[in-house]
Design a protein around this motif. Sequence first.
Motif, short mmCIF file in Angstrom:
data_model
loop_
_atom_site.label_atom_id
_atom_site.label_comp_id
_atom_site.label_asym_id
_atom_site.label_seq_id
_atom_site.Cartn_x
_atom_site.Cartn_y
_atom_site.Cartn_z
N ALA A 78 0.87 -1.18 0.00
CA ALA A 78 0.00 0.00 0.00
C ALA A 78 0.91 1.22 0.00
N ALA A 79 0.60 2.18 -0.84
CA ALA A 79 1.41 3.38 -0.95
C ALA A 79 0.77 4.53 -0.20
N VAL A 80 1.62 5.39 0.33
CA VAL A 80 1.16 6.61 0.98
C VAL A 80 1.92 7.77 0.34
N LEU A 81 1.20 8.84 0.02
CA LEU A 81 1.76 9.94 -0.75
C LEU A 81 2.33 11.05 0.11
N ASN A 82 3.15 10.71 1.06
CA ASN A 82 3.77 11.76 1.87
C ASN A 82 5.26 11.90 1.56
N GLY A 83 5.72 11.21 0.55
CA GLY A 83 7.12 11.32 0.11
C GLY A 83 7.19 12.12 -1.18
N MET A 84 8.23 11.88 -1.92
CA MET A 84 8.46 12.61 -3.17
C MET A 84 7.87 11.88 -4.38
N THR A 85 7.45 10.64 -4.22
CA THR A 85 6.95 9.83 -5.32
C THR A 85 5.49 10.16 -5.58
N THR A 86 5.13 10.25 -6.85
CA THR A 86 3.75 10.59 -7.22
C THR A 86 2.88 9.34 -7.29
N ALA A 87 1.57 9.55 -7.25
CA ALA A 87 0.63 8.44 -7.38
C ALA A 87 0.81 7.74 -8.72
N GLU A 88 1.07 8.49 -9.77
CA GLU A 88 1.26 7.90 -11.09
C GLU A 88 2.47 6.96 -11.11
N GLU A 89 3.55 7.35 -10.45
CA GLU A 89 4.72 6.48 -10.39
C GLU A 89 4.42 5.20 -9.60
N LEU A 90 3.68 5.32 -8.51
CA LEU A 90 3.37 4.17 -7.67
C LEU A 90 2.35 3.25 -8.32
N GLN A 91 1.48 3.79 -9.17
CA GLN A 91 0.47 2.96 -9.83
C GLN A 91 1.08 1.94 -10.77
N ALA A 92 2.33 2.14 -11.16
CA ALA A 92 3.00 1.19 -12.05
C ALA A 92 3.34 -0.12 -11.34
N TYR A 93 3.22 -0.15 -10.02
CA TYR A 93 3.57 -1.32 -9.22
C TYR A 93 2.30 -1.96 -8.67
N PRO A 94 2.34 -3.28 -8.43
CA PRO A 94 1.19 -3.92 -7.79
C PRO A 94 0.94 -3.27 -6.42
N HIS A 95 -0.32 -2.94 -6.15
CA HIS A 95 -0.65 -2.30 -4.87
C HIS A 95 -2.09 -2.58 -4.50
N ARG A 96 -2.37 -2.53 -3.21
CA ARG A 96 -3.73 -2.66 -2.69
C ARG A 96 -4.45 -1.32 -2.70
N MET A 97 -3.72 -0.27 -2.36
CA MET A 97 -4.29 1.07 -2.32
C MET A 97 -3.19 2.10 -2.37
N ILE A 98 -3.57 3.31 -2.76
CA ILE A 98 -2.67 4.46 -2.69
C ILE A 98 -3.39 5.50 -1.85
N MET A 99 -2.79 5.87 -0.71
CA MET A 99 -3.42 6.77 0.26
C MET A 99 -2.73 8.13 0.24
N LYS A 100 -3.50 9.17 0.52
CA LYS A 100 -2.93 10.51 0.66
C LYS A 100 -2.08 10.61 1.91
N ASN A 101 -2.52 9.95 2.99
CA ASN A 101 -1.78 9.93 4.25
C ASN A 101 -2.15 8.69 5.02
N LEU A 102 -1.42 8.43 6.09
CA LEU A 102 -1.67 7.21 6.89
C LEU A 102 -3.01 7.23 7.60
N GLY A 103 -3.62 8.40 7.76
CA GLY A 103 -4.93 8.48 8.38
C GLY A 103 -5.97 7.67 7.64
N GLU A 104 -5.79 7.45 6.36
CA GLU A 104 -6.72 6.65 5.56
C GLU A 104 -6.65 5.17 5.89
N LEU A 105 -5.61 4.76 6.58
CA LEU A 105 -5.44 3.36 6.92
C LEU A 105 -6.38 2.91 8.03
N VAL A 106 -6.69 3.80 8.95
CA VAL A 106 -7.54 3.42 10.08
C VAL A 106 -8.98 3.80 9.86
#
Length: 106
Positions: A78-106
């Motif tokens: 699962a990716a979280v967008l609090n680093g320098m990597t964009t959602a588009e870059e992370l979507q190229a990899y297998p993932h369960r979800m892409i979150m804006k922040n860890l608050g979306e996890l709970v």
Amino acid sequence: MIQRKQCHFRILSFLEEYLPKDFLDIIVGGEDVKAAKPSPKGVLFALEHLGSSPKETLYIGDSTVDAETARNAGVDFAAVLNGMTTAEELQAYPHRMIMKNLGELV
């Protein structure tokens, strides 16, 4: 049990902002393993410590290196967008979800 080492302080202080106390059972940092990401060694160290399997594991990260690490360890990512990597870059990899922040996890 969260391993509390000096290098973990930054991770723990960040997580405390988003997750309930003792939400995680282990944090593995660079001082815990000899091979750096994207080697699966850190994930495998955690799985062994927890007595867990890859099927029961969700690796959360904010970079393509984290996504590669999860893939190399055979665990869900699962990716979280609090680093320098964009959602588009992370979507190229297998993932369960892409979150804006860890608050979306709970």
